[in-house]
Scaffold this active site. Structure first.
Site, PDB file in Angstrom:
ATOM      1  N   GLY A   1       1.595 -16.837  -6.929  1.00 32.94           N
ATOM      2  CA  GLY A   1       0.880 -17.433  -5.811  1.00 32.94           C
ATOM      3  C   GLY A   1       1.785 -17.656  -4.622  1.00 32.94           C
TER       4      GLY A   1
ATOM      5  N   GLY B   1       1.821 -20.043   7.823  1.00 33.91           N
ATOM      6  CA  GLY B   1       1.769 -19.068   6.742  1.00 33.91           C
ATOM      7  C   GLY B   1       2.063 -19.631   5.367  1.00 33.91           C
TER       8      GLY B   1
ATOM      9  CB  SER C   1      -4.749  -9.734  -5.347  1.00 36.02           C
ATOM     10  OG  SER C   1      -6.127  -9.994  -5.463  1.00 36.02           O
TER      11      SER C   1
ATOM     12  CE  LYS D   1      -3.188  -2.845  -0.161  1.00 33.95           C
ATOM     13  NZ  LYS D   1      -2.244  -3.970  -0.243  1.00 33.95           N
TER      14      LYS D   1
ATOM     15  N   GLY E   1       2.023 -13.241 -13.630  1.00 35.51           N
ATOM     16  CA  GLY E   1       0.926 -13.581 -12.740  1.00 35.51           C
ATOM     17  C   GLY E   1       0.012 -12.398 -12.543  1.00 35.51           C
ATOM     18  CB  SER E   2      -2.963 -11.286 -14.072  1.00 35.75           C
ATOM     19  OG  SER E   2      -3.803 -12.396 -14.353  1.00 35.75           O
TER      20      SER E   2
ATOM     21  CG  ASP F   1      -1.790 -16.481   4.227  1.00 36.29           C
ATOM     22  OD1 ASP F   1      -2.936 -16.080   4.500  1.00 36.29           O
ATOM     23  OD2 ASP F   1      -0.908 -15.727   3.776  1.00 36.29           O
TER      24      ASP F   1
ATOM     25  CG  HIS G   1     -27.045  14.662  -4.674  1.00 31.85           C
ATOM     26  ND1 HIS G   1     -26.722  13.922  -5.794  1.00 31.85           N
ATOM     27  CD2 HIS G   1     -27.018  15.966  -5.057  1.00 31.85           C
ATOM     28  CE1 HIS G   1     -26.538  14.735  -6.812  1.00 31.85           C
ATOM     29  NE2 HIS G   1     -26.708  15.995  -6.389  1.00 31.85           N
TER      30      HIS G   1
ATOM     31  N   GLY H   1       0.099  -9.499  -8.313  1.00 29.00           N
ATOM     32  CA  GLY H   1       0.689  -9.141  -9.594  1.00 29.00           C
ATOM     33  C   GLY H   1       0.088  -7.890 -10.182  1.00 29.00           C
TER      34      GLY H   1
END
Length: 470
Positions: free
Chosen positions: A266, A143, A182, A53, A179-180, A308, A436, A184
């Site tokens: 992965g 993990g 999350s 992040k 790798g696509s 994990d 709104h 990647g």
């Protein structure tokens, strides 16, 4: 003769899941031993959620500045200082990691064992320092680690993984991301928006394995604005004097040179060194112990999984929940304490964010779509792109799931996950206030479609023959 330590609950692994398991077991009256080789903090703080992040935050700021012209704001030449970007990332990452280690340091040192462990029986562990742990129950919370197939391992220091990419002293000039999922796709877009020439490769045809084809198409269009995407291809990487040469074949073919390769293939569970055969557990086809997610218990054994390593939903909030469930059940063993699981909910922090919530479209389900390409608040902010699909069960329109790529997606997703968990219908959602102008207003389009497709028949008053309340 080796020293033997005894306890009610032994926990292997001091990450998010292991810490939660130990805490839950101890709070439920069990004596505990927490075993870890380093006690270095959690995957999230060290190499997962937080450093990723931090990189994404830098990329978002660079992208925001680059788009200032839209608002009539002229910005001069902008220079991205790669060493400064990576330096701040590591500094803040280390601060987050220190916080988790500080929490570990507050544990009773008599109950924390700095060692690796392997099974020598269903209730016995051998530590690498020679000691033996005899436990009434055991929680495995070891993990996961990045998958590095042999062709990639041969790349040496030109190979990056989600564990090592944060140690880059500077941004590479050319980066191949393989790798696509999350990890990647998040990092591919972030590096691209920081000025790196990025190519994304994947053997499959679905980014993040999105379920809704319309949402997937919207995401792909967004991603391809920042980087090159090659789907349906197999790749062969080779180390060269200048970096890495990649050849690919499949739906397309070609070759290109890169400075570095990021393998985002992965994160398999860390089970290899546990000698699970000595534990007598039934394993699934991937070698993961079969377990009940409502208790995290492995079959009829006194062994539990958490986090994990269970290979269920590799997400921090799920790992924490796993640990609490496993620790509570390990302390109460053999009496089971079954815990309902939260609605499945995952976020990918691309820009805009992607979310997958609950169940996909199923037989008898109805869908509603909201297009954020012309949504009021999104257009005001120059973020008008993306799509959201809601799934609802017939005949009452109860919300069961959602897929989205939309501005403010992490906030929309939370609201939808809570609504699904509370079993709200589309009409009940529409009865709630929408301020709104907000991004949340965009949901109305999808909710109205669901309500139109699932009219609720009012019960008929037996005396008058008319619908009650009419």
């Amino acid at each position: 003769m080796a020293d033997t330590l005894t306890c009610d609950v032994a926990v292997i692994g001091a990450g998010t899941a292991g810490l939660a398991a130990e805490r839950a077991a101890r709070h439920n009256g069990a004596s505990t031993l927490l075993i870890d080789p380093t006690f270095n903090g959690t995957t999230c703080a060290n190499v997962g959620c937080m450093p990723s992040k931090l990189l994404i935050a830098a990329a978002t700021e660079a992208h925001r500045i680059a788009g200032a012209d839209l608002f009539g704001i002229r910005v001069g030449a902008v220079t991205i200082d790669g060493p400064a970007v990576m330096g701040r990332l590591r500094s803040e990452r280390d601060r987050f990691a220190a916080g988790t280690r500080h929490a570990i340091d507050r544990l009773d040192p008599a109950t924390t064992l700095r060692a690796t462990a392997r099974f020598i029986g269903p209730d016995r562990l051998q530590l690498d320092d020679g000691r033996i742990v005899q436990a009434r129950t055991i929680v495995i919370a070891t993990g996961s680690s990045p998958l590095v197939p042999p062709p990639f391992a041969a790349l040496g220091d030109r190979l990056l993984t989600s564990d090592t990419v944060w140690d880059l002293p500077d941004l590479p000039r050319r980066l191949a991301v393989v790798g696509s999922g999350s990890i990647g796709i998040e990092l591919a877009q972030a590096f691209a928006r920081l000025g790196v020439e990025v190519s994304l490769f994947d053997r499959g045809h679905s980014l993040i394995k999105l379920r809704c084809k319309k949402v997937h198409a919207a995401l792909q269009a967004i991603i391809e604005r920042d980087l090159t995407v090659h789907q349906g291809v197999a790749i062969l990487p080779d180390r060269t004097a200048e970096g890495v040469r990649i050849r690919w074949n499949g739906d397309s073919s070609g070759e290109a040179g890169f400075d570095m390769v990021l393998a985002a293939l992965g994160r398999p569970p860390n089970l290899d060194r546990l000698d699970l055969d000595k534990a007598g557990l039934e394993l699934d086809e991937d070698g993961v112990p079969c377990h009940d997610r409502s208790t995290m218990r492995c079959g009829d054994s006194a062994i539990f999984l958490a986090g994990d390593v269970a290979a269920d939903l590799p997400l921090l909030h799920e790992a924490s929940h796993d640990g609490a469930i496993a620790g509570r059940n390990a302390a109460a063993f053999p009496a089971p304490i079954r815990t309902p699981r939260h609605v499945p909910f995952s976020l990918t922090f691309t820009d805009p964010p992607v979310a997958t919530i609950g169940d996909p479209e199923a037989e008898g389900a109805v869908t509603g779509t909201a297009d954020y390409g012309d949504q009021g608040r999104a257009r005001v902010e120059g973020r008008n792109e993306g799509l959201l699909t809601l799934y609802a069960a017939a005949p009452d329109g109860r919300l069961i799931g959602a897929d989205l790529v939309a501005p403010g997606g992490e906030h929309l997703a939370h609201m939808l996950a809570w609504a699904i968990e509370r079993r709200l219908t589309g009409s009940e959602m529409l009865e709630l206030p929408f301020y709104h102008p907000t991004l949340e207003e965009g949901l109305k389009q999808a909710l109205r479609t669901i309500c139109a497709a699932t009219p609720i028949e009012l019960p008929v008053d037996q005396d008058s023959g008319t619908p009650s309340g009419a």
